[in-house]
Design an enzyme around this catalytic site. Structure first.
Site, PDB file in Angstrom:
ATOM      1  N   HIS A 133      74.190 -23.796  28.115  1.00 18.86           N
ATOM      2  CA  HIS A 133      73.119 -24.145  27.424  1.00 18.86           C
ATOM      3  C   HIS A 133      72.844 -25.647  27.456  1.00 18.86           C
ATOM      4  O   HIS A 133      72.308 -26.066  26.414  1.00 18.86           O
ATOM      5  CB  HIS A 133      73.100 -23.425  26.059  1.00 18.86           C
ATOM      6  N   GLU A 143      68.510 -22.569  32.179  1.00 22.38           N
ATOM      7  CA  GLU A 143      69.752 -21.227  31.909  1.00 22.38           C
ATOM      8  C   GLU A 143      69.482 -20.405  32.874  1.00 22.38           C
ATOM      9  O   GLU A 143      68.916 -19.341  32.700  1.00 22.38           O
ATOM     10  CB  GLU A 143      69.311 -20.928  30.400  1.00 22.38           C
ATOM     11  N   ARG A 172      67.933 -13.012  24.317  1.00 21.26           N
ATOM     12  CA  ARG A 172      67.522 -12.404  23.184  1.00 21.26           C
ATOM     13  C   ARG A 172      67.823 -10.445  23.381  1.00 21.26           C
ATOM     14  O   ARG A 172      67.442 -10.260  24.248  1.00 21.26           O
ATOM     15  CB  ARG A 172      66.193 -12.516  22.528  1.00 21.26           C
ATOM     16  N   HIS A 219      72.094 -15.088  22.034  1.00 25.24           N
ATOM     17  CA  HIS A 219      73.205 -15.822  22.422  1.00 25.24           C
ATOM     18  C   HIS A 219      74.554 -15.361  21.729  1.00 25.24           C
ATOM     19  O   HIS A 219      75.502 -16.180  21.670  1.00 25.24           O
ATOM     20  CB  HIS A 219      72.957 -17.218  22.201  1.00 25.24           C
TER      21      HIS A 219
END
Length: 413
Positions: free
Chosen positions: A176, A378, A82, A107
């Site tokens: 992801h 991630e 973010r 993303h």
């Protein structure tokens, strides 16, 4: 020995192109990757009895990946995670990004790297995907050339990310994939044993942006002292600071170095608001000690969430060390014996436990994916780093190359 095969996976609507599938197979792993979003669609791993199961969530057909879905298996960018309010400033110019996650950009925006067709090139032990992200795509400055390479080496899947920019731009790339070591379609991950090699994490606010140490007011407008009211000085490079009269000495701070970059200092974990005389945003870096985020020793996930009354994880864990390969995390599923170890050159890892999965999507073989039915590790730079000068840097300048690698090593125990 690794075999690589190539096949058509499906056609995009309106003649927008053909999506191909590349199957990488070694004696221990089989991985399917498609050219839409560089997406891992299947990853088969053997258990202790030698039986292979697919351990990533996803869909059987291309249509599943074209619908609204939570980035199953995809590469995300230009900036993963973010960016607060979808804005940042470079060289005095403010850039406004696509807002697609509450008030924030997530993303890469509405049409990030997960929603584009990449150009493939077959390698002897894998596949390389490339694309050019044009200047202004989703609001980001400069043209960005990007390469994502997947290779197999026995029980290890290696993912390398490279990028070159025509002008200074933030870059943060990750994969992801959602894992369930019991096999995709299993109802939850509560019996998974998790270890993350991190002494610190980033607390987040209600919209999952790192909490701001400069926000020092209580709900009623009062200011308050807290240990982190001393911590801002440490984070700005004065690890001892001044002691506040009438208070005992502040707890110690942890220090993290990022190669030849600046050092960040870490405040003890705490609750409540924080104070700092600075008006600039200053994201908090908290110690995991004594919190639900202390995963340095193995914890069984379900019991751990119950013990700490935690809804799940969606947090960045701060990894120590330089840009060299280092151990990041280990997940063990006792029932099958499968083990996943993650190594990376990145400074952080976002541990996400599928908190927003709700069972409405129908996955492979008709499987439902309810809350906590998969986990993500991630590896990436820290969230909102472009607005946080004391976080590891995410800006890529012309003439430089972004180059990071993550290793997913599978075994049985």
């Amino acid at each position: 020995m690794v075999s690589v095969t190539r096949a058509v996976f499906g056609d995009l609507p309106l003649g927008a192109g053909t999506v191909e599938k590349f199957q990488l197979q070694s004696d221990q792993l089989r991985v399917d990757i498609i050219s839409w979003g560089c997406t891992i669609t299947a990853l088969e791993v053997k258990d202790r009895q030698g039986r292979a199961s697919d351990v990533v969530l996803g869909f059987d057909e291309l249509e599943g990946y074209l619908q609204k879905q939570p980035y199953f298996g995809a590469v995300v960018g230009r900036v993963a995670n973010r960016i607060a309010k979808g804005t940042f400033t470079l060289d005095g110019k403010e850039y406004k990004l696509a807002i697609n996650n509450g008030p924030n950009s997530l993303h890469g925006g509405v049409k990030g790297f997960d929603k584009v067709l990449w150009t493939p090139r077959v390698l002897s032990n894998g596949v390389e995907f490339s694309r050019v992200s044009p200047d202004g795509e989703e609001g980001y400055p400069g043209e960005l050339k990007v390469w994502v390479t997947y290779t197999l080496d026995g029980g290890e899947l290696v993912v390398n990310y490279r990028a070159q920019a025509s002008q200074t731009t933030p870059v943060n790339l990750t994969n992801h994939s959602y894992f369930n070591l019991a096999g995709q379609g299993s109802p939850n991950i509560y019996d998974h044993e998790v270890t993350i090699e991190a002494d610190a994490f980033l607390p987040v606010d209600e919209v999952l942006i790192p909490t701001d140490l400069t926000d020092c007011s209580e709900p009623d407008g009062r200011h308050r002292h807290h240990w982190s009211s001393l911590g801002w000085k440490a984070q700005l490079g004065h690890p001892h600071g001044d002691q506040t009269p009438g208070l005992p000495p502040a707890p110690p701070f942890f220090s993290f170095s990022f190669g030849d970059e600046s050092t960040a200092h870490v405040s003890p974990a705490h609750s409540g608001k924080n104070c700092s005389p600075s008006t600039a945003s200053l994201g908090e870096i908290a110690s995991v000690q004594g919190t639900a985020f202390d995963l340095r020793k193995p914890v069984e996930l379900g019991k751990h969430l119950q013990e700490f009354h935690v809804n799940g994880f969606d947090h960045n864990f701060c990894l120590k060390g330089s840009k060299e390969k280092r151990f990041c995390a280990r997940v063990h599923h006792a029932g099958s014996g499968r083990v996943l170890e993650v190594y990376t050159t990145q400074p952080g890892v976002q541990f996400y436990t599928g908190n927003f999965l709700d069972g409405t999507l129908k996955g492979k073989s008709g499987a439902g994916y309810p809350k906590h039915s998969g986990f993500c590790l991630e590896t990436q730079s820290w969230p909102d780093a472009v607005n946080q000068p004391h976080f590891p840097p995410v800006l890529l300048k012309p003439g430089e190359e972004y180059d990071h690698t993550t290793w997913f090593k599978f075994s049985v125990a």
